[in-house]
Design an enzyme around this catalytic site. Structure first.
Site, PDB file in Angstrom:
ATOM      1  CG  ASP A  11      -2.026  -1.097   1.092  1.00 38.07           C
ATOM      2  OD1 ASP A  11      -1.983  -1.882   0.121  1.00 38.07           O
ATOM      3  OD2 ASP A  11      -2.886  -1.183   1.983  1.00 38.07           O
ATOM      4  CG  HIS A  51     -11.263   1.064  -0.063  1.00 41.18           C
ATOM      5  ND1 HIS A  51     -11.333  -0.270   0.278  1.00 41.18           N
ATOM      6  CD2 HIS A  51     -10.382   1.627   0.817  1.00 41.18           C
ATOM      7  CE1 HIS A  51     -10.534  -0.494   1.314  1.00 41.18           C
ATOM      8  NE2 HIS A  51      -9.934   0.629   1.663  1.00 41.18           N
ATOM      9  CE  LYS A 109      -4.151  -4.188   1.021  1.00 39.97           C
ATOM     10  NZ  LYS A 109      -4.949  -3.143   1.691  1.00 39.97           N
ATOM     11  CB  CYS A 154      -2.412  -3.328   4.989  1.00 40.63           C
ATOM     12  SG  CYS A 154      -4.110  -2.756   4.766  1.00 40.63           S
TER      13      CYS A 154
HETATM   14  C1  VGL Z   1      -4.978   0.318   5.694  1.00 39.08           C
HETATM   15  C2  VGL Z   1      -6.535   1.243   7.086  1.00 39.08           C
HETATM   16  C3  VGL Z   1      -7.479   1.195   6.099  1.00 39.08           C
HETATM   17  C4  VGL Z   1      -3.580  -0.139   5.496  1.00 39.08           C
HETATM   18  C5  VGL Z   1      -5.935   0.254   4.694  1.00 39.08           C
HETATM   19  O1  VGL Z   1      -3.092  -0.122   4.347  1.00 39.08           O
HETATM   20  O2  VGL Z   1      -2.927  -0.499   6.501  1.00 39.08           O
HETATM   21  N1  VGL Z   1      -5.301   0.805   6.889  1.00 39.08           N
HETATM   22  N2  VGL Z   1      -7.168   0.699   4.909  1.00 39.08           N
HETATM   23 ZN    ZN Z   2      -8.506   0.845   3.300  1.00 40.75          ZN
END
Ligand code: VGL
Ligand code: ZN
Length: 211
Positions: A11, A51, A109, A154
């Site tokens: 991410d 998302h 994801k 994540c």
């Molecule tokens: C994440 C919160 C919401 C992450 C993703 O990448 O850790 N945290 N969505």
């Molecule tokens: Zn998220």
């Protein structure tokens, strides 16, 4: 057994960097290291939180609720977040300081509006999987090195699933930054990963080990 390893970058999208919708403090320190360590790997996979606008993890989709409150979503506990990583927006793009030409696969994801997905392998209810496990299997990978954002979400859940799936799993400590919604969350996440069998090391050690 032959070791075949992959680097998994979790991410590294604009919204998770300071100034983004869900900026993780200090995360910009990741770039020199994320770019340098890629030289040690033949197989590099990156994940994207991806998302739809109506995603159930967004506080904005729960009238009267605020970011960082906890609710129930399909029977599981869900932290509500500010809108982040909305598909095809600037916030969901990789940060421009990340070198991307060696990334071979991108795993998306969190696409189901009704369910969140912290892990890069499965949604939070473990109902559906992403393509990550299959991609690793197709490449006969048995060892993964994981780094990215956020340590307590994540990264943690991806590491725990990698271990459950049988991968030897390294966590690159100085390549992970956390949200710490509650004080101690990051420390707890590191402890959980270690207890589950992950090997925690810093990037220099990983480079030496792989070099
Ligand atoms: C994440 C919160 C919401 C992450 C993703 O990448 O850790 N945290 N969505
Ligand atoms: Zn998220």
């Amino acid at each position: 057994m032959d070791i075949k390893s992959a680097l998994i970058l979790v991410d590294l999208q604009n919204d998770f960097f300071p100034g983004g919708a869900l900026g993780v403090p200090g995360a910009e320190a990741i770039f020199p290291l994320a770019n340098a360590i890629q030289k040690q790997f033949e197989l590099i996979i990156a994940t994207k939180d991806w998302h739809p606008k109506n995603h159930g993890s967004f506080a904005s989709n729960h009238p009267g609720c605020h970011p960082f409150e906890v609710v129930e979503l399909k029977g599981i506990s869900q932290v509500l977040w500010p809108d982040h990583c909305v598909q095809k927006t600037k916030g969901a793009e990789f940060h421009s300081k990340l070198q991307t030409h060696k990334i071979r696969h991108v795993i998306y994801k969190g696409t189901d509006p009704g369910l969140d997905s912290y892990s890069a392998f499965f949604d939070n209810a473990h109902r559906k999987s992403t393509e990550l496990h299959q991609t690793l299997q197709e490449n006969t990978v048995n060892t993964v090195y994981i780094m990215g954002l956020a340590t307590d979400y994540c990264v943690q859940y991806s590491v725990l699933d990698a271990l459950t799936l049988g991968y030897k799993t390294f966590v690159i400590l100085d390549g992970c930054f956390g949200i710490n919604k509650n004080p101690g969350d990051v420390e707890q996440a590191l402890e959980n990963m270690k207890t589950a069998g992950a090997i925690l090391l810093n990037s220099q050690a990983a480079i030496l080990q792989k070099g």
